[in-house]
Design a protein around this motif. Structure first.
Motif, PDB file in Angstrom:
ATOM      1  N   VAL A  60       0.839  -1.194   0.000  1.00  0.00           N
ATOM      2  CA  VAL A  60       0.000   0.000   0.000  1.00  0.00           C
ATOM      3  C   VAL A  60       0.876   1.247   0.000  1.00  0.00           C
ATOM      4  CG1 VAL A  60      -1.753   1.290   1.278  1.00  0.00           C
ATOM      5  CG2 VAL A  60      -1.809  -1.223   1.260  1.00  0.00           C
ATOM      6  N   ARG A  95       0.605  -5.499   9.484  1.00  0.00           N
ATOM      7  CA  ARG A  95       1.142  -4.484   8.569  1.00  0.00           C
ATOM      8  C   ARG A  95       2.517  -4.044   9.059  1.00  0.00           C
ATOM      9  NH1 ARG A  95      -3.910  -0.353   7.578  1.00  0.00           N
ATOM     10  NH2 ARG A  95      -5.132  -1.779   6.304  1.00  0.00           N
ATOM     11  N   GLY A 108       0.694  10.042   4.103  1.00  0.00           N
ATOM     12  CA  GLY A 108       0.320   8.686   3.706  1.00  0.00           C
ATOM     13  C   GLY A 108       1.410   7.689   4.058  1.00  0.00           C
ATOM     14  N   ARG A 109       0.993   6.488   4.393  1.00  0.00           N
ATOM     15  CA  ARG A 109       1.952   5.447   4.764  1.00  0.00           C
ATOM     16  C   ARG A 109       2.254   4.554   3.569  1.00  0.00           C
ATOM     17  NH1 ARG A 109      -1.323   2.683   9.382  1.00  0.00           N
ATOM     18  NH2 ARG A 109      -2.805   2.875   7.692  1.00  0.00           N
ATOM     19  N   ILE A 110       3.451   4.020   3.571  1.00  0.00           N
ATOM     20  CA  ILE A 110       3.855   2.998   2.607  1.00  0.00           C
ATOM     21  C   ILE A 110       4.102   1.756   3.456  1.00  0.00           C
ATOM     22  CG2 ILE A 110       5.519   2.326   0.839  1.00  0.00           C
ATOM     23  CD1 ILE A 110       6.243   5.406   0.727  1.00  0.00           C
ATOM     24  N   GLU A 115       6.844   6.949   4.755  1.00  0.00           N
ATOM     25  CA  GLU A 115       5.742   7.901   4.866  1.00  0.00           C
ATOM     26  C   GLU A 115       5.914   8.979   3.802  1.00  0.00           C
ATOM     27  OE1 GLU A 115       4.163  11.277   7.985  1.00  0.00           O
ATOM     28  OE2 GLU A 115       5.185   9.518   8.784  1.00  0.00           O
ATOM     29  N   GLU A 163      -0.237   4.957   0.376  1.00  0.00           N
ATOM     30  CA  GLU A 163      -1.366   5.855   0.609  1.00  0.00           C
ATOM     31  C   GLU A 163      -1.048   7.232   0.025  1.00  0.00           C
ATOM     32  OE1 GLU A 163      -3.058   4.008   4.794  1.00  0.00           O
ATOM     33  OE2 GLU A 163      -1.592   5.642   4.898  1.00  0.00           O
ATOM     34  N   PRO A 164      -1.901   7.751  -0.861  1.00  0.00           N
ATOM     35  CA  PRO A 164      -1.622   9.051  -1.476  1.00  0.00           C
ATOM     36  C   PRO A 164      -1.783  10.189  -0.478  1.00  0.00           C
ATOM     37  CG  PRO A 164      -3.776   8.266  -2.150  1.00  0.00           C
ATOM     38  CD  PRO A 164      -3.145   7.171  -1.335  1.00  0.00           C
ATOM     39  N   TRP A 199       3.528  15.411  -1.868  1.00  0.00           N
ATOM     40  CA  TRP A 199       2.609  14.756  -2.805  1.00  0.00           C
ATOM     41  C   TRP A 199       2.109  15.810  -3.782  1.00  0.00           C
ATOM     42  CZ3 TRP A 199       1.533   9.943  -4.074  1.00  0.00           C
ATOM     43  CH2 TRP A 199       0.356   9.657  -4.771  1.00  0.00           C
ATOM     44  N   GLN A 255       5.395  -1.058   8.190  1.00  0.00           N
ATOM     45  CA  GLN A 255       5.594   0.199   7.468  1.00  0.00           C
ATOM     46  C   GLN A 255       6.972   0.259   6.831  1.00  0.00           C
ATOM     47  OE1 GLN A 255       3.931   3.514   9.418  1.00  0.00           O
ATOM     48  NE2 GLN A 255       4.829   5.015   8.019  1.00  0.00           N
ATOM     49  N   GLU A 312       1.041  -5.380   3.782  1.00  0.00           N
ATOM     50  CA  GLU A 312       0.043  -6.035   4.623  1.00  0.00           C
ATOM     51  C   GLU A 312       0.107  -7.525   4.349  1.00  0.00           C
ATOM     52  OE1 GLU A 312      -4.094  -4.510   5.698  1.00  0.00           O
ATOM     53  OE2 GLU A 312      -4.475  -5.937   4.081  1.00  0.00           O
ATOM     54  N   ARG A 353      -3.875  -1.313  12.279  1.00  0.00           N
ATOM     55  CA  ARG A 353      -4.764  -1.185  11.111  1.00  0.00           C
ATOM     56  C   ARG A 353      -5.399   0.165  11.075  1.00  0.00           C
ATOM     57  NH1 ARG A 353      -5.453  -5.777   8.477  1.00  0.00           N
ATOM     58  NH2 ARG A 353      -7.480  -5.423   7.599  1.00  0.00           N
TER      59      ARG A 353
END
Length: 147
Positions: free
Chosen positions: A13, A31, A20-22, A36, A15-16, A40, A33, A25, A147
């Motif tokens: 993942v 999850r 957001g996290r990268i 971050e 996240e835009p 953007w 990490q 999962e 989560r």
């Protein structure tokens, strides 16, 4: 592709948006990490921290600028901004190859180099098993997030 969980990954993942996290999962819902998002600005640039399987205090910063090129997009090299200390040059070379692989997958291309990397990944899997398997890799990684 290198990961913390290997074959246990359900999805990756990104996240835009700023903050957001990268993360990866696993199928069991855990999850881990990888970084971050710091900047953007689609479709022009993104900057994020990068620390898969490492403590966030060791994170590097990666900045990527996307430039129009013909009917596609170019992402010039040189996006690594943060210091990792010892081993940084080796990691940078490895990531350069890895990012090329990932970007080719996203573009729907398959190259001979990718096939060679698949062979290298199989060798890495053998080494991982000798080091105690995926469970040991996950324990070494730490960094489990909620989560």
């Amino acid at each position: 592709m290198h990961s913390i969980g290997g074959g246990r990954i359900a999805r990756l993942v990104f996240e835009p948006g700023v903050g957001g996290r990268i993360f990866e999962e696993h199928r069991d819902g855990r999850r881990f990490q990888w970084g971050e998002v710091l900047v953007w600005e689609p479709p022009h640039r993104v900057r994020f921290t990068w620390h898969p399987a490492r403590d966030p205090s060791t994170a590097q910063e990666v900045g990527i600028e996307f430039l129009p090129e013909g009917s596609g997009t170019a992402a010039p090299d040189g996006g690594w901004m943060g210091g990792w200390g010892r081993g940084a040059a080796r990691a940078r070379r490895g990531y350069r190859v890895g990012w090329g692989y990932v970007l080719n997958v996203w573009a729907g291309r398959r190259t001979l180099g990718m096939s060679l990397l698949d062979g290298v990944a199989a060798g890495i899997d053998v080494v991982q098993k000798l080091r105690g398997g995926v469970d040991a890799e996950i324990a070494r990684a730490g960094g489990e997030i909620s989560r």
